[in-house]
Structure formats: structure tokens, C-alpha cells
Motif scaffolding. Structure first.
Motif, PDB file in Angstrom:
ATOM      1  N   GLN A 151       0.845  -1.196   0.000  1.00 17.40           N
ATOM      2  CA  GLN A 151       0.000   0.000   0.000  1.00 17.40           C
ATOM      3  C   GLN A 151       0.879   1.245   0.000  1.00 17.40           C
ATOM      4  OE1 GLN A 151      -2.934   0.039   3.102  1.00 17.40           O
ATOM      5  NE2 GLN A 151      -3.885  -1.880   2.461  1.00 17.40           N
ATOM      6  N   ARG A 238       4.268   9.039 -10.787  1.00 12.42           N
ATOM      7  CA  ARG A 238       4.165   7.583 -10.804  1.00 12.42           C
ATOM      8  C   ARG A 238       5.228   6.978  -9.889  1.00 12.42           C
ATOM      9  NH1 ARG A 238       5.404   4.683 -15.078  1.00 12.42           N
ATOM     10  NH2 ARG A 238       6.683   6.218 -16.185  1.00 12.42           N
ATOM     11  N   GLN A 250       2.702  -0.668  -7.794  1.00 12.58           N
ATOM     12  CA  GLN A 250       2.643   0.529  -8.629  1.00 12.58           C
ATOM     13  C   GLN A 250       1.476   1.406  -8.212  1.00 12.58           C
ATOM     14  OE1 GLN A 250       2.284  -1.541 -12.413  1.00 12.58           O
ATOM     15  NE2 GLN A 250       4.421  -1.097 -12.921  1.00 12.58           N
ATOM     16  N   ASN A 251       1.644   2.694  -8.393  1.00 13.07           N
ATOM     17  CA  ASN A 251       0.556   3.639  -8.144  1.00 13.07           C
ATOM     18  C   ASN A 251       0.888   4.941  -8.850  1.00 13.07           C
ATOM     19  OD1 ASN A 251      -1.847   4.679  -7.087  1.00 13.07           O
ATOM     20  ND2 ASN A 251      -1.492   3.712  -5.097  1.00 13.07           N
ATOM     21  N   GLU A 252      -0.095   5.802  -8.983  1.00 11.20           N
ATOM     22  CA  GLU A 252       0.134   7.129  -9.555  1.00 11.20           C
ATOM     23  C   GLU A 252      -0.882   8.106  -8.988  1.00 11.20           C
ATOM     24  OE1 GLU A 252      -2.003   7.619 -13.758  1.00 11.20           O
ATOM     25  OE2 GLU A 252      -0.404   6.103 -13.799  1.00 11.20           O
ATOM     26  N   TRP A 253      -0.504   9.375  -9.013  1.00  8.04           N
ATOM     27  CA  TRP A 253      -1.332  10.435  -8.461  1.00  8.04           C
ATOM     28  C   TRP A 253      -1.235  11.658  -9.368  1.00  8.04           C
ATOM     29  CZ3 TRP A 253       2.201   7.492  -5.929  1.00  8.04           C
ATOM     30  CH2 TRP A 253       1.742   6.665  -4.904  1.00  8.04           C
TER      31      TRP A 253
END
Length: 260
Positions: A151, A238, A250-253
């Protein structure tokens, strides 16, 4: 005549200094130049908690200096795996400061080694009094750690309206991960918990690299990286992280802070 009379007392041996060997092992014995005015390192002299010791690395090149910091390596000399992390700085991101939290296992020198575009290495050091950080038990139980594995949280500390768009910004990435050192003991089974940690982290503005980290067992539980950078007009941030068991997170905002 007394036995041993006239003999000089035995000299106290000099404490072992691992740094020359680490220069050979980590940096292939490359020359180390004085890092004053190039790279700075800040840590508490006496740590409150050896498992989460704050450290800040700061690029200090003066304005107008044509050189660029390509990478910074953090070495905790007396730790079982001394190379705590190597940070590669994106070419256009102008990263000038990186903060994280580390484990410190013994009273030790800690070195920051900057690799510059002139091909030379520059070193700064500090001293930290702490012990037992690598074997300290995790703050979360295994079930909680597994539930939060991978997370990510992302925070920005300067928004679009806080100053000129070309000014430096601060951001922070946090990853849920036990980052087991391999030296911690399961209190139930009395067996050592295998090493399991985030060993790669990369951050981009759109497709432009801001920062990459190669990490080891010295990075604390739930890795937390805070850094300064200069925005390039990108619409998203990213993040990709990998751990020693092959998981990819992986995540992006959006860069305006929405979705955080």
C-alpha cells in the motif's frame, strides 16, 4: 627481580575501522574526495529508536556550479549489510534533498558518498550512537503487515498556488512493507524471520525519472522517502517498487494533489 619487570604495558589496540574495506568493496577502491560544500548528511548523534533513525542527505553544490550530482550512496559502516541505499537522481529533476529512516545496529560512522558528473566521488560522514536496530522486532504483527503489503501513500507539501511553478517542491512516498532484515526473531517460534525488503524504488513525473533507490536491509519498516524536486509540468506522479520476493507495487497520483 620480578617477572616482567621493565616491560612496557601492552598498547591498547586501535578500534577496527571498516571504512577502508567498504571503499574497496562498494566503490572499487575509487578515490574519495572531501565532500564539504558538495554533499551533507544529517542524523541525530544519539538515536531515540535504533530501528527508525532519521537521515537526511543534502546536495550542496553552489549556484552556477556546472557539475551535477548523479547518485548518492548511504553507508552505515557497522551494520551487517553496510550499504543502506543508493539513490540515483533524475537528470532534470533537480533533487537536492532526500530523507528516510534507517536501522542502526551499532555505534557507527555513517558515510554519504556523492557521485558527480565530473566522474569523482565526494564523501561526508557523521557519527551515530545507536544499537540493536537491525534485530529490533517489527512494530506490526505478520497479519497486519501482510494486509498492508505494497500500500502506498503520496504527499505533496507545496501546491500549485503556493509559489512559482518553477520553484522546488517537496513530496513524500510511503510504502507498507515489513522490510524484514533477516536478523529479527519470531517471538513465538524463536526462529529468525527471513530477510524480505523493498530493494528497488522508482519515481517519475510522467515519464521523466525523479529518483530511483536501490535499497537494503537497513531501510526501516514501511519505507518512507521524502525529497525535494523541481516540477516539469507533468500531470501525474508515478511510483513503482519491487521487493526481494518479486512483488511489484505501482501507483500514480495527479500532481495537483487530488486523489491523495
Amino acid at each position: 627481580m620480578l617477572c616482567g619487570a621493565g616491560l612496557a604495558p601492552a598498547a591498547t589496540p586501535e578500534p577496527y575501522d571498516p571504512w577502508p574495506g567498504l571503499v574497496q568493496d562498494i566503490f572499487n577502491n575509487r578515490a574519495m574526495n572531501d565532500g564539504a560544500g558538495v554533499i551533507g548528511i544529517e542524523m541525530p548523534y544519539r538515536a531515540e529508536d535504533a530501528a527508525i533513525v532519521p537521515v537526511t542527505l543534502r546536495a550542496m553544490l553552489p549556484p552556477g556550479d556546472s557539475r551535477r550530482v548523479l547518485a548518492v550512496t548511504l553507508v552505515i559502516d557497522q551494520n551487517p549489510a553496510p550499504m543502506a541505499a543508493r539513490f540515483e537522481l533524475g537528470q532534470d529533476s533537480a533533487v537536492s534533498e532526500i530523507s528516510t529512516r534507517v536501522r542502526v545496529n551499532n555505534y557507527t560512522d555513517v558515510h554519504a558518498v556523492a557521485e558527480l558528473s565530473d566522474g569523482k566521488l565526494y564523501v561526508a560522514k557523521t557519527y551515530v550512537k545507536a544499537s540493536g536496530g537491525c534485530s529490533a522486532p517489527a512494530s506490526k504483527n505478520a497479519d497486519d503487515a501482510q494486509a498492508k503489503l505494497g500500500q502506498m501513500r503520496f504527499r505533496q507539501f507545496a501546491r500549485a498556488g503556493d509559489g512559482p511553478a518553477s520553484g522546488a517542491r517537496e513530496a513524500q512516498v510511503m510504502i507498507g512493507h515489513p522490510n524484514n532484515s533477516g536478523l529479527q526473531m519470531d517471538q513465538v517460534t524463536q526462529l529468525y524471520i527471513p530477510a524480505f525488503f523493498v530493494n528497488e524504488l522508482r519515481l517519475w513525473q510522467d515519464d521523466s525519472l525523479v529518483l530511483a533507490m536501490e535499497g537494503g536491509i537497513s531501510i526501516s519498516e514501511d519505507p518512507n522517502i521524502r525529497f525535494t524536486y523541481v516540477p516539469n509540468g507533468a500531470r501525474r506522479f508515478r511510483v513503482e517498487a519491487k521487493d526481494t520476493e518479486g512483488h511489484v507495487f505501482q501507483n500514480e497520483w495527479k500532481t495537483d494533489g487530488s486523489g491523495i
